[in-house]
Design an enzyme around this catalytic site. Sequence first.
Site, PDB file in Angstrom:
ATOM      1  N   PHE A 135      50.485  62.815 140.186  1.00 11.02           N
ATOM      2  CA  PHE A 135      51.372  63.081 141.327  1.00 11.02           C
ATOM      3  C   PHE A 135      52.240  61.852 141.534  1.00 11.02           C
ATOM      4  O   PHE A 135      51.736  60.757 141.761  1.00 11.02           O
ATOM      5  CB  PHE A 135      50.587  63.404 142.603  1.00 11.02           C
ATOM      6  CG  PHE A 135      51.495  63.874 143.706  1.00 11.02           C
ATOM      7  CD1 PHE A 135      51.891  65.210 143.776  1.00 11.02           C
ATOM      8  CD2 PHE A 135      52.006  62.987 144.636  1.00 11.02           C
ATOM      9  CE1 PHE A 135      52.763  65.647 144.761  1.00 11.02           C
ATOM     10  CE2 PHE A 135      52.877  63.411 145.631  1.00 11.02           C
ATOM     11  CZ  PHE A 135      53.252  64.742 145.694  1.00 11.02           C
ATOM     12  N   ASP A 220      51.850  53.530 138.726  1.00  9.02           N
ATOM     13  CA  ASP A 220      52.100  54.051 140.068  1.00  9.02           C
ATOM     14  C   ASP A 220      50.869  53.710 140.906  1.00  9.02           C
ATOM     15  O   ASP A 220      49.841  54.382 140.825  1.00  9.02           O
ATOM     16  CB  ASP A 220      52.333  55.567 139.989  1.00  9.02           C
ATOM     17  CG  ASP A 220      52.508  56.206 141.360  1.00  9.02           C
ATOM     18  OD1 ASP A 220      52.136  55.565 142.366  1.00  9.02           O
ATOM     19  OD2 ASP A 220      52.988  57.350 141.424  1.00  9.02           O
ATOM     20  N   LYS A 249      52.748  53.984 150.695  1.00  7.86           N
ATOM     21  CA  LYS A 249      51.561  54.308 151.489  1.00  7.86           C
ATOM     22  C   LYS A 249      51.017  53.126 152.302  1.00  7.86           C
ATOM     23  O   LYS A 249      51.594  52.754 153.305  1.00  7.86           O
ATOM     24  CB  LYS A 249      50.497  54.924 150.586  1.00  7.86           C
ATOM     25  CG  LYS A 249      50.886  56.342 150.116  1.00  7.86           C
ATOM     26  CD  LYS A 249      49.697  57.110 149.621  1.00  7.86           C
ATOM     27  CE  LYS A 249      50.060  58.507 149.147  1.00  7.86           C
ATOM     28  NZ  LYS A 249      50.077  59.497 150.204  1.00  7.86           N
TER      29      LYS A 249
END
Length: 395
Positions: A135, A220, A249
């Site tokens: 993702f 990532d 995040k």
Amino acid sequence: MNNWQELEHKYFVQTGVRVPVTLVKGQGARAWDDEGKEYLDFVGGWAVNSLGHCHPVVAEATTEQAHTLVQTSNQFYTVPQLQLAELLVQNSCLDRIYVCNSGAEANEGAVKLARRYGKLKLNGAYEVITAMNSFHGRTLAMTAATGQPKFQEPYLPLPLGFINVEYNSIEAIKAATTNQTCAVMLEPIEAEGGVIIPDDKYLAAVRTWCNQKGILLILDEIQTGIGRTGTLFAYEQYDIEPDIMTLAKGLGSGVPIGAFMAKDEVCVFAPGEHGSTFGGNCLTCATAYATVKYIIDNDIAGNAKKVGSYFMSKLEGLKKKFDFITDVRGRGLLIAVEFNSDIGQEVLMACLEGGLLVNRLKPNALRFIPPLIIGNQEVDEAVGILDKVLSNIGN
Ligand SMILES: Cc1ncc(COP(=O)(O)O)c(C=O)c1O
């Protein structure tokens, strides 16, 4: 009182899959709804609230900056952005940073940088190999990078240049590498894809392959970074260094901020080739600086490791007790529990009733991504609620 949930149905574009709770207040690992009900929050804003809700360090840095200077554009030098840059560079293996507003945007920037590198140094190579089940975000290019048909099919055709291959297979990466490949982009742990932890040697093998081929390794770390898995960055646990790393995040403990970082020799952008109006905004950077500094100074990653392994041991206990739990897996405070049937939503709703917020990872799995500042006491409380819920479901 307004019926907020009705308003959402009336006015909001219907993209979210929400649970019927309207949260109005938070403090630490607790949140309260509009009827005053208290919850233990093990969703943490989807792995964002690294220091929990309204941590005094975060609240003070944000308030002070809001009274000082919020937005200037990147036409000017500003201090919080540079303080954040220095802090992250000094505490990572990367040399430079570009600050933006979200995870998807960080990955877009990373891929643009890799393509620019491909154009200038690899005879125009532009393809990026990514993993199935990954993702990487919701923009069109990151939808192409995200190796999950359910996210891709509604938007076909997608931008070209992304090859999705099996995760945890160096052979799959080798087979997909051509003279058009400029980079491999991977999550150190596939988080949204199911908290899938690769074999210990996988990332090192990918690193070696990228070196051999002269192509870039992009990690990532949007979900795994900033202490979540027990070290400041997950790559530290695999004994490798990426050429480019992306963050978002937990970086701002709640404010919207993302970044990509890169080795000096990879930073081939010329002035004007990439940019953003809000990227590196004074307000979000001041909050992120305070967050990251607190995380480093107080070894919050160490806490995530310690409390995470305590949490895992308690969940293993539940697995022994309930035979319909088929797997407990995770690192630090990124943990999943899988069931032998699709009871994820039922468990989530019963936890809600019991005062615990959890995330449904898949129809048959839950994810726990609480603030990194929790202690064993919060874990005991959460496991107690889960135990009761699972006992009721088991009967
Ligand atoms: C590993 C990873 N990359 C990228 C993203 C996208 O981040 P954002 O939602 O901030 O665009 C996410 C979001 O869950 C993620 O987990």
